[in-house]
Design a protein around this motif. Structure first.
Motif, PDB file in Angstrom:
ATOM      1  N   LYS A   1      10.040  99.792  27.613  1.00 33.65           N
ATOM      2  CA  LYS A   1       8.912 100.353  28.372  1.00 33.65           C
ATOM      3  C   LYS A   1       9.365 101.332  29.447  1.00 33.65           C
ATOM      4  N   LEU A   2      10.644 101.311  29.795  1.00 30.66           N
ATOM      5  CA  LEU A   2      11.168 102.213  30.831  1.00 30.66           C
ATOM      6  C   LEU A   2      11.387 103.625  30.310  1.00 30.66           C
ATOM      7  N   ASN A   3      11.337 103.781  28.988  1.00 34.60           N
ATOM      8  CA  ASN A   3      11.539 105.102  28.366  1.00 34.60           C
ATOM      9  C   ASN A   3      12.892 105.714  28.718  1.00 34.60           C
ATOM     10  N   LYS A   4      13.899 104.844  28.799  1.00 28.38           N
ATOM     11  CA  LYS A   4      15.266 105.323  28.999  1.00 28.38           C
ATOM     12  C   LYS A   4      16.046 105.127  27.710  1.00 28.38           C
ATOM     13  N   PRO A   5      17.077 105.939  27.479  1.00 24.97           N
ATOM     14  CA  PRO A   5      17.879 105.746  26.261  1.00 24.97           C
ATOM     15  C   PRO A   5      18.541 104.366  26.246  1.00 24.97           C
ATOM     16  N   ILE A   6      18.357 103.657  25.141  1.00 28.29           N
ATOM     17  CA  ILE A   6      18.947 102.329  24.990  1.00 28.29           C
ATOM     18  C   ILE A   6      19.901 102.346  23.804  1.00 28.29           C
ATOM     19  N   VAL A   7      21.123 101.905  24.067  1.00 30.59           N
ATOM     20  CA  VAL A   7      22.130 101.757  23.015  1.00 30.59           C
ATOM     21  C   VAL A   7      22.205 100.276  22.667  1.00 30.59           C
ATOM     22  N   LEU A   8      21.774  99.931  21.459  1.00 26.01           N
ATOM     23  CA  LEU A   8      21.773  98.537  21.021  1.00 26.01           C
ATOM     24  C   LEU A   8      23.110  98.204  20.381  1.00 26.01           C
ATOM     25  N   VAL A   9      23.780  97.190  20.910  1.00 25.46           N
ATOM     26  CA  VAL A   9      25.056  96.718  20.379  1.00 25.46           C
ATOM     27  C   VAL A   9      24.827  95.328  19.794  1.00 25.46           C
ATOM     28  N   LEU A  10      25.083  95.193  18.511  1.00 26.11           N
ATOM     29  CA  LEU A  10      24.848  93.923  17.814  1.00 26.11           C
ATOM     30  C   LEU A  10      26.158  93.174  17.624  1.00 26.11           C
ATOM     31  N   ASN A  11      26.191  91.936  18.088  1.00 25.60           N
ATOM     32  CA  ASN A  11      27.325  91.036  17.852  1.00 25.60           C
ATOM     33  C   ASN A  11      26.783  89.854  17.064  1.00 25.60           C
ATOM     34  N   GLU A  12      26.947  89.892  15.743  1.00 26.27           N
ATOM     35  CA  GLU A  12      26.294  88.896  14.902  1.00 26.27           C
ATOM     36  C   GLU A  12      27.048  88.733  13.590  1.00 26.27           C
ATOM     37  N   GLY A  13      26.954  87.539  13.040  1.00 29.31           N
ATOM     38  CA  GLY A  13      27.624  87.260  11.787  1.00 29.31           C
ATOM     39  C   GLY A  13      26.799  87.576  10.563  1.00 29.31           C
ATOM     40  N   ARG A  14      25.515  87.744  10.769  1.00 24.83           N
ATOM     41  CA  ARG A  14      24.599  88.080   9.673  1.00 24.83           C
ATOM     42  C   ARG A  14      23.548  89.014  10.254  1.00 24.83           C
ATOM     43  N   PRO A  15      22.808  89.722   9.441  1.00 23.12           N
ATOM     44  CA  PRO A  15      21.845  90.692   9.982  1.00 23.12           C
ATOM     45  C   PRO A  15      20.572  90.025  10.487  1.00 23.12           C
ATOM     46  N   ARG A  16      20.507  89.773  11.779  1.00 26.04           N
ATOM     47  CA  ARG A  16      19.284  89.225  12.375  1.00 26.04           C
ATOM     48  C   ARG A  16      18.267  90.369  12.524  1.00 26.04           C
ATOM     49  N   LEU A  17      17.046  90.133  12.130  1.00 30.42           N
ATOM     50  CA  LEU A  17      16.046  91.192  12.035  1.00 30.42           C
ATOM     51  C   LEU A  17      15.705  91.774  13.406  1.00 30.42           C
ATOM     52  N   ILE A  18      15.680  93.101  13.459  1.00 20.32           N
ATOM     53  CA  ILE A  18      15.419  93.816  14.713  1.00 20.32           C
ATOM     54  C   ILE A  18      14.232  94.768  14.577  1.00 20.32           C
ATOM     55  N   SER A  19      13.436  94.609  13.515  1.00 23.37           N
ATOM     56  CA  SER A  19      12.352  95.556  13.243  1.00 23.37           C
ATOM     57  C   SER A  19      11.282  95.550  14.326  1.00 23.37           C
ATOM     58  N   ASP A  20      11.195  94.488  15.126  1.00 24.92           N
ATOM     59  CA  ASP A  20      10.212  94.450  16.209  1.00 24.92           C
ATOM     60  C   ASP A  20      10.491  95.481  17.296  1.00 24.92           C
ATOM     61  N   PHE A  21      11.743  95.909  17.401  1.00 14.78           N
ATOM     62  CA  PHE A  21      12.076  96.821  18.504  1.00 14.78           C
ATOM     63  C   PHE A  21      13.045  97.939  18.113  1.00 14.78           C
ATOM     64  N   ALA A  22      13.488  97.993  16.864  1.00 11.40           N
ATOM     65  CA  ALA A  22      14.507  98.972  16.464  1.00 11.40           C
ATOM     66  C   ALA A  22      14.072 100.412  16.711  1.00 11.40           C
ATOM     67  N   ASP A  23      12.794 100.700  16.532  1.00 10.86           N
ATOM     68  CA  ASP A  23      12.323 102.071  16.716  1.00 10.86           C
ATOM     69  C   ASP A  23      12.442 102.531  18.168  1.00 10.86           C
ATOM     70  N   HIS A  24      12.528 101.579  19.086  1.00  7.24           N
ATOM     71  CA  HIS A  24      12.643 101.931  20.511  1.00  7.24           C
ATOM     72  C   HIS A  24      14.098 102.134  20.941  1.00  7.24           C
ATOM     73  N   MET A  25      15.034 101.867  20.048  1.00  4.08           N
ATOM     74  CA  MET A  25      16.450 102.016  20.376  1.00  4.08           C
ATOM     75  C   MET A  25      16.915 103.434  20.048  1.00  4.08           C
ATOM     76  N   SER A  26      17.646 104.051  20.950  1.00  8.80           N
ATOM     77  CA  SER A  26      18.162 105.398  20.709  1.00  8.80           C
ATOM     78  C   SER A  26      19.373 105.377  19.796  1.00  8.80           C
ATOM     79  N   ALA A  27      20.173 104.329  19.919  1.00  9.27           N
ATOM     80  CA  ALA A  27      21.364 104.186  19.081  1.00  9.27           C
ATOM     81  C   ALA A  27      21.536 102.710  18.743  1.00  9.27           C
ATOM     82  N   VAL A  28      22.123 102.450  17.574  1.00  9.13           N
ATOM     83  CA  VAL A  28      22.389 101.080  17.141  1.00  9.13           C
ATOM     84  C   VAL A  28      23.804 101.012  16.583  1.00  9.13           C
ATOM     85  N   LEU A  29      24.588 100.050  17.075  1.00  7.85           N
ATOM     86  CA  LEU A  29      25.931  99.804  16.540  1.00  7.85           C
ATOM     87  C   LEU A  29      26.042  98.356  16.100  1.00  7.85           C
ATOM     88  N   GLN A  30      26.563  98.149  14.911  1.00  5.91           N
ATOM     89  CA  GLN A  30      26.854  96.809  14.415  1.00  5.91           C
ATOM     90  C   GLN A  30      28.333  96.529  14.641  1.00  5.91           C
TER      91      GLN A  30
END
Length: 755
Positions: free
Chosen positions: A539-568
């Motif tokens: 909601k802050l409308n700032k660039p967000i870099v999402l860093v995922l630390n996970e052993g399996r792909p946990r679903l992020i579709s609820d908020f993925a569109d709001h992320m500027s970058a995503v790293l697994q």
């Protein structure tokens, strides 16, 4: 030309000489095994088939201290052939391992035949049960590198440091073929593609076993696991039933084991699960008919924890534990990880004495066990001389772990080139996984569940600490923001308030540390507490870099569109945070690729090599364009972005038509069309356009990772053989059918005809 001929002759001579030497050594070992078996009593033979956990030999109330009478009872009275696991209280030092092995070998030398004890351990991403060892990315991260040489090197270092711990046998690689992304051991696998898994399997086996020099003091025997079908449970939960037609087992799962067996894997651990109602431990068809006879596996088949007992108590296929032992041994089990009592020894002894298990089956099992002990040179050397291992935990080894982590981390999204970050910007680091080594290492790290990584890896950087090390603490804002499971509006508000003072937000989300049944989940979505934090920051409308630390792909579709970058990041190990931060600031160009489809929804779990009918919506059966739209994972297998760009051109095949004996040679030119040097994995897919068994949309057949400077071009070549064109038909035969095939590389494709 003359020099070339001389070189080829010399190469042939050395090849023949090596083969002759190998055959002679094998014959010598077989003779020693036969001689030793001829001297053994039944009790000594059955003892060799018995594996016990080390902790039952400890003094009551004194963890980590041997009760010599208990040890004597195990080794001298019950003649046990193998010990596993970790002495209490946790990961011992090299000196403690040496002390432990000296005590064990001291008891073994007192036995009549002086047969050494074979010690095994779950060293699955380094010598992970030894303090100070080098820890690499977990296996799913190794797969993401698409770099077999790098993976082989990681196994060589792991073998070196495990042998430094006086341990000659590792329960790795994990060759499970997961079909459900919720499965708790997905991160222990190489992902969803059988070809990628088979290539990585060979790399690990070669690295562990020293390219068939397993007797070296720097090599260990590998143990493929968990044969077979373990990763394909219908529930997605650990140790629950699978339903897999044999045709599919042969086309996918079995090919991975076949590759590792061909590479020389010395042992295999059996799946704890059941397939089509038959526990694998009770299946003579799978263990003897296929594994031993058809595939020619000559190594040791060992059970997993208590699994013969579980034939009676869990699977309910044996009315008694005695019947469970008979059933498993006759199916083909060579060694039982009992592991907490001598029930297997006692019951098997009785079964043989009463003629219910033939001596021939016992001799087969024991010969396999003794052969591995001779191959490991255990009769000459069982305890490491620490002076032989000066590189244990060295800067050289740590650098290799760093490089492996750096090549595994996968950039999945980078809108408006928000990455690399600017070192002059103030950033907020937040999220549940930002400040603990547990979420970088995961399970099987120092302890079974990896809960003590912050203690044992206290000298390593968490993600937060890696940022602070690079930028200075004054330029890095931090608050936890969210717990992994517990919702805390106060913590979320702290993160929102701090974010107002930052140019960009690095949001670290993921999972707890886990393996096996403790990692079972009922919801594939990221936890609610973490989703709530992500949406609040968005909601802050700032660039967000999402860093995922996970052993399996946990679903992020609820908020993925709001992320500027995503790293697994997967589970990148002790050097993962350094590698991640170097990638985020552009000091390293990311080159990892997803080894699985990252799903968008819990009921949309198609694999990349899906069938055409898997994603068709109502009324779209004949519309390929609409079909493609209906297939929409969050990120597809093979996805991996770079800070540079690559252009593909000149896809060529050497034949438009081939016969049933021809190979197909493929070439493609790759150009770095950007401004930075980068590594690119060239993926070659093949589609069989029409077949009597419904064909896959595409299937990975080859890959190669290359390094290109700006404006540099390289031509990459691949050769496809007839096996690449084949599938398993309903008669369980590998066949290639006449017709058109399509080769796909990036956005290019070429057809050829099999006549």
């Amino acid at each position: 030309m003359k020099k070339k001929i001389l070189f080829i002759c010399a190469l042939s001579f050395y090849s023949v000489s090596w083969s002759q030497s190998s055959n002679a050594k094998s014959a010598e070992i077989n003779a020693k095994v036969s001689e030793l078996i001829s001297k053994m009593t039944l009790e000594e033979k059955v003892g060799q088939m018995t594996q016990i956990t080390v902790t039952i030999f400890e003094k009551q109330g004194a963890k980590g201290v041997f009760d010599i009478e208990k040890l004597k009872n195990g080794i001298q009275t019950h003649h046990i052939g193998s010990i596993l696991n970790v002495p209490n209280p946790g990961a011992p030092t090299l000196q403690k391992w040496q002390e432990t092995m000296n005590v064990i070998s001291g008891e073994a030398i007192k036995t009549r035949l002086k047969i050494p004890v074979l010690y095994g351990i779950d060293a699955i991403h380094g010598a992970s049960y030894t303090t100070g060892a080098t820890l690499f990315p977990q296996q799913i991260g190794l797969a993401a590198t698409f770099n077999t040489e790098l993976v082989k090197r990681s196994a060589q270092i792991s073998a070196y440091e495990t042998r430094a711990s006086s341990i000659p046998w590792v329960f790795s690689p994990d060759l499970d073929f997961p079909r459900n992304p919720a499965w708790s051991r997905m991160w222990e696998s190489f992902g969803e593609d059988a070809y990628l898994s088979s290539q990585m399997a060979v790399a690990l086996v070669d690295g562990f076993e020293g390219d068939n020099n397993v007797g070296s003091k720097y090599s260990v025997a590998s143990c493929m696991k968990h044969y077979i079908g373990y990763g394909s449970t219908t529930t997605g939960k650990d140790r629950t039933p699978s339903i897999i037609p044999e045709r599919l087992l042969r086309q996918y799962d079995l090919t991975i084991y076949q590759a590792a067996i061909k590479a020389g894997a010395k042992s295999v651990m059996v799946s704890s699960g059941e397939i089509n109602g038959t526990p694998v431990h009770a299946s003579k068809h799978l263990l003897t008919d296929i594994l031993k006879n058809e595939l020619g596996f000559s190594g040791v088949i060992v059970t997993d924890w208590k699994d013969i007992i579980y034939l009676h108590t869990r699977h309910k296929v044996a009315e008694t534990q005695r019947e469970a032992v008979r059933m498993a041994v006759m199916a083909g089990i060579d060694m039982s990880m009992v592991p907490e009592d001598y029930s297997f020894y006692t019951l098997l002894l009785d079964l043989v004495q009463k003629g219910e298990v033939p001596m021939s089956r016992i001799d087969d099992a024991v010969s396999r066990i003794l052969k591995m002990k001779f191959e490991l040179n255990l009769f000459q050397n069982t305890v490491a001389n620490l002076k032989d291992y000066p590189k244990f935990g060295s800067a050289e080894h740590i650098e290799e772990a760093y490089k492996t982590a750096a090549e595994s981390i996968t950039l999945l999204k980078n809108d408006k080139s928000v990455l690399p970050l600017d070192k002059n910007e103030k950033i907020l680091v937040t999220g549940a996984t930002a400040n603990s080594m547990k979420y970088l290492n995961g399970g099987w790290s120092y302890t079974w569940q990896g809960e003590n990584s912050d203690t044992y890896a206290a000298d390593k950087f968490t993600i937060l600490e890696a940022f602070q090390n690079k930028l200075g603490e004054e330029n890095v804002l931090y608050t936890k923001g969210a717990d992994l499971e517990i919702e805390d509006d106060g913590e979320i508000q702290k993160a929102v308030d701090l974010a107002k003072n930052a140019s960009k937000i690095v949001l670290c989300l993921g999972e707890k540390n886990y393996t096996e049944t403790p990692g079972d989940i009922s919801d594939l979505y990221m936890s609610k507490s973490q989703i709530k934090l992500a949406l609040a920051l968005a909601k802050l409308n700032k660039p967000i870099v999402l860093v995922l630390n996970e052993g399996r792909p946990r679903l992020i579709s609820d908020f993925a569109d709001h992320m500027s970058a995503v790293l697994q990041c997967y589970l990148p190990g002790n050097e993962g945070a350094r590698a991640l931060v170097d990638i985020l600031y552009g000091d390293v160009n990311p080159s990892g690729r997803l080894p699985y489809n990252y799903p968008k929804y819990p009921n949309s779990l198609e694999k990349y090599n899906r069938k055409y009918t898997e994603s068709i919506s109502e009324g779209e059966q004949n519309d390929d364009a609409k079909y493609e739209k209906s297939y929409s994972p969050q990120f597809e297998f093979g996805t991996g972005l770079s800070y540079t760009t690559f252009k593909y051109s000149n896809l060529k095949i050497d034949k438009a038509e081939i016969s049933s004996s021809d190979d197909v040679n493929v070439s493609v030119t790759v150009t770095n069309s950007g401004s930075k040097a980068g590594k690119e994995t060239v993926l070659l897919y093949l589609s069989d356009n029409f077949a009597t068994i419904t064909p896959e949309f595409k299937s990975l057949k080859r890959f190669q990772k290359i390094n290109l400077a700006p404006n540099e071009s390289k031509t990459v070549t691949f050769t496809l053989n007839q096996k690449d064109l084949q599938f398993v038909n309903n008669d369980l035969k590998w066949v290639a059918e006449k017709g058109t095939f399509t080769i796909r590389v990036a956005d290019l494709n070429q057809d050829f005809l099999l006549k």
